[in-house]
Enzyme design. Sequence first.
Site, PDB file in Angstrom:
ATOM      1  N   HIS A 188      -3.358   2.897  -4.782  1.00  0.00           N
ATOM      2  CA  HIS A 188      -2.782   2.594  -3.417  1.00  0.00           C
ATOM      3  C   HIS A 188      -1.201   2.061  -3.653  1.00  0.00           C
ATOM      4  O   HIS A 188      -1.027   0.991  -3.224  1.00  0.00           O
ATOM      5  CB  HIS A 188      -3.681   1.509  -2.680  1.00  0.00           C
ATOM      6  N   GLU A 241     -10.196   2.081  -4.448  1.00  0.00           N
ATOM      7  CA  GLU A 241     -10.060   3.497  -4.472  1.00  0.00           C
ATOM      8  C   GLU A 241      -9.190   3.944  -5.390  1.00  0.00           C
ATOM      9  O   GLU A 241      -8.033   4.730  -5.065  1.00  0.00           O
ATOM     10  CB  GLU A 241      -9.789   3.792  -2.949  1.00  0.00           C
ATOM     11  N   ASP A 243       0.884  -1.095   0.028  1.00  0.00           N
ATOM     12  CA  ASP A 243      -0.067  -0.106  -0.001  1.00  0.00           C
ATOM     13  C   ASP A 243       0.938   1.391   0.050  1.00  0.00           C
ATOM     14  O   ASP A 243       2.290   0.983   0.031  1.00  0.00           O
ATOM     15  CB  ASP A 243      -0.960   0.008   1.158  1.00  0.00           C
TER      16      ASP A 243
HETATM   17  C1  ACM Z   1     -10.753  -0.639   1.533  1.00  0.00           C
HETATM   18  O1  ACM Z   1     -11.042  -0.636   2.711  1.00  0.00           O
HETATM   19  N1  ACM Z   1     -10.203   0.503   0.771  1.00  0.00           N
HETATM   20  C2  ACM Z   1     -10.867  -1.985   0.679  1.00  0.00           C
END
Ligand code: ACM
Length: 621
Positions: free
Chosen positions: A276, A343, A201
């Site tokens: 991410h 996201e 991430d």
């Molecule tokens: C998430 O909580 N962004 C999967």
Amino acid sequence: MRKYQLILTLLAVAMLAGCGRRAVITELSIVPEPTFMVQKEGTFTISNKTKLRFSGLGQNTSTVKYITKSLHKMSFRLSLSGTEDENVIFFSLNDTANVEIGEEGYVLEVRPEGVFVSANTEAGLFYAFQTFVQMLPDDIARMRYSRIVLPACTVLDHPRFGWRGSHRDVSRHFFSVKDIKKHLDLMAAYKLNKFHWHLTDDHGWRIEIEKYPELNDIGSWRVDRDDVPWGEAEPPRDGESRSYGGFYTKDEIIEIVSYAADRHIDVIPEIEIPGHCAEVLASLPSLGCQNDDTTYHVEIGPYWPPRAILCGGNDSVLQFLKDVLDEIIPLFPYEYIHIGGDEAMKDNWKRCPLCQARIHALGLRDEEELQSWMITEIEKYLALHGKRIIGWDEILEGGVSDAATVMSWRGADGAVQAARRGNKAIMCPTDYCYYNFYQANPKFQPQAFPAMVTLYKAYSFDPIPEGLTPAQAGCILGGQCNLWAEYINNQKMAEYMLLPRLCAASECLWSTNKDWHRFRAKMVHHRKRLETMGYTCGESSFKPILQVSKADNDMCNVALDWEVEGTQIFYHVEGDTVADDGRGILYTKPFQVPNGTVVQTTSYLNGQMKEEPYRFRILKK
Ligand code: ACM
Ligand code: ZN
């Protein structure tokens, strides 16, 4: 004189050890609640004379080793026996499958002659052993017993769902191999079987990749801001040293995957694609979009909006991902790899000539479809290696292949959509399954993500969303609880957030006969059990659980409930005089008040007021 004292002390210790401690168990508190369990007349006493016997599986199988070692740790020196049927704990693999218990179920009987366990698989025997351990005294992990008297009983048990998961983010904060093993031990104790390991991430890349050493030299390390709360971290300054982080070496990954396998837990690595990925772009800037002149760094503190995205038009990005996966695949034997997909902000893709060229060349409608194309390319590559993908529910947005499994986190919609089109789905909606959220009034809790999942809420999780036909419901593999680590920077805190909610998850995913009040009573034993096992538990919420229903005229029925067994709730109706001690009326049963009334409550445990008074305006629905 000293010498005599020493001898006397040694003698006393020897006598104590000789007599030993005896426990008589009369009440069973098994979590997750078994499918069927009945206590019977009679008892069986485990002592050092009890023999341990296995049938149908070799002495070298991991389950035999696990069971033998675990009993040994509890100070029982049970000798292995070949044939005895008396005073025995007997684990037997069925020759002919018992269809009632399926792949992971078991039958466990405590009879005056011994404990008799049968299952169709090693996993079944393993889960039976976890049930057996929970029949032993709550402090068995710390206390030595020479005799334990168990009540005769029959348990027939099998899980409701095959996917009983626990997710852990190790990017936002990094955790040691020892911490992860402790997490896996917890999962095993509560019959969870899928460990979703969020390895990459924006805040750190946590797995060794030999072909791209930059990922570990740069991407695994960030400027240390752990001395200030997460939300207050300042951006890094030029030249600041990057001292916080780390990554798991391949040997460590193999060690953890094997440790998990010994506990019948599959490990699912997550590699985030295409968003991410600030840590990837900090390491390998050429993988970002053209026209993006951001200098990325491994993030510290909140990172929103998360603009970093791998270029969707650059062939070398796909090659990079395939190279990384080539190193990941051999480390993780389970069929699934999680490819993220959540996201991903696509602003850079809108401006990037390469991304736009790809969209036009492939006749794609928009950037969502570009993400779907990219993920499908990776999915095809993984399929060549016998692997399947899981992605967060955003993967549905630009279209998804029939083989992809959807992890529904933004509520249940993702799972519903997936199941309606025949895709498999896993449920982890934030409202029930995000254990990085507070579990009680934030004023009295360590800082956490600003949202709430109380134990009661966690327990009310049903992995089958409303609105599905029985066939569609069959697409729901199960569910999992997620532990994001922004606010969790040490193992104690991780456990505090996981517990006791993970026990609720376990029952939601395994049991077909949930009962909140029985679960709450069992937690008294399990808190003690967990604490003696060395885990840290949260205390849960003391804000009463309020239920209001309409009564006659303008009246409402008010029922109060609580999360911690033994809590006393006192209430008073605002405007009424309060009893002399100032506490109000002890709640014992539902009461009626006029619509619009304000009721004030205070919660007490062991004579201590907990949290703060709460005010509820009672309104009929
Ligand atoms: C998430 O909580 N962004 C999967
Ligand atoms: Zn691009």
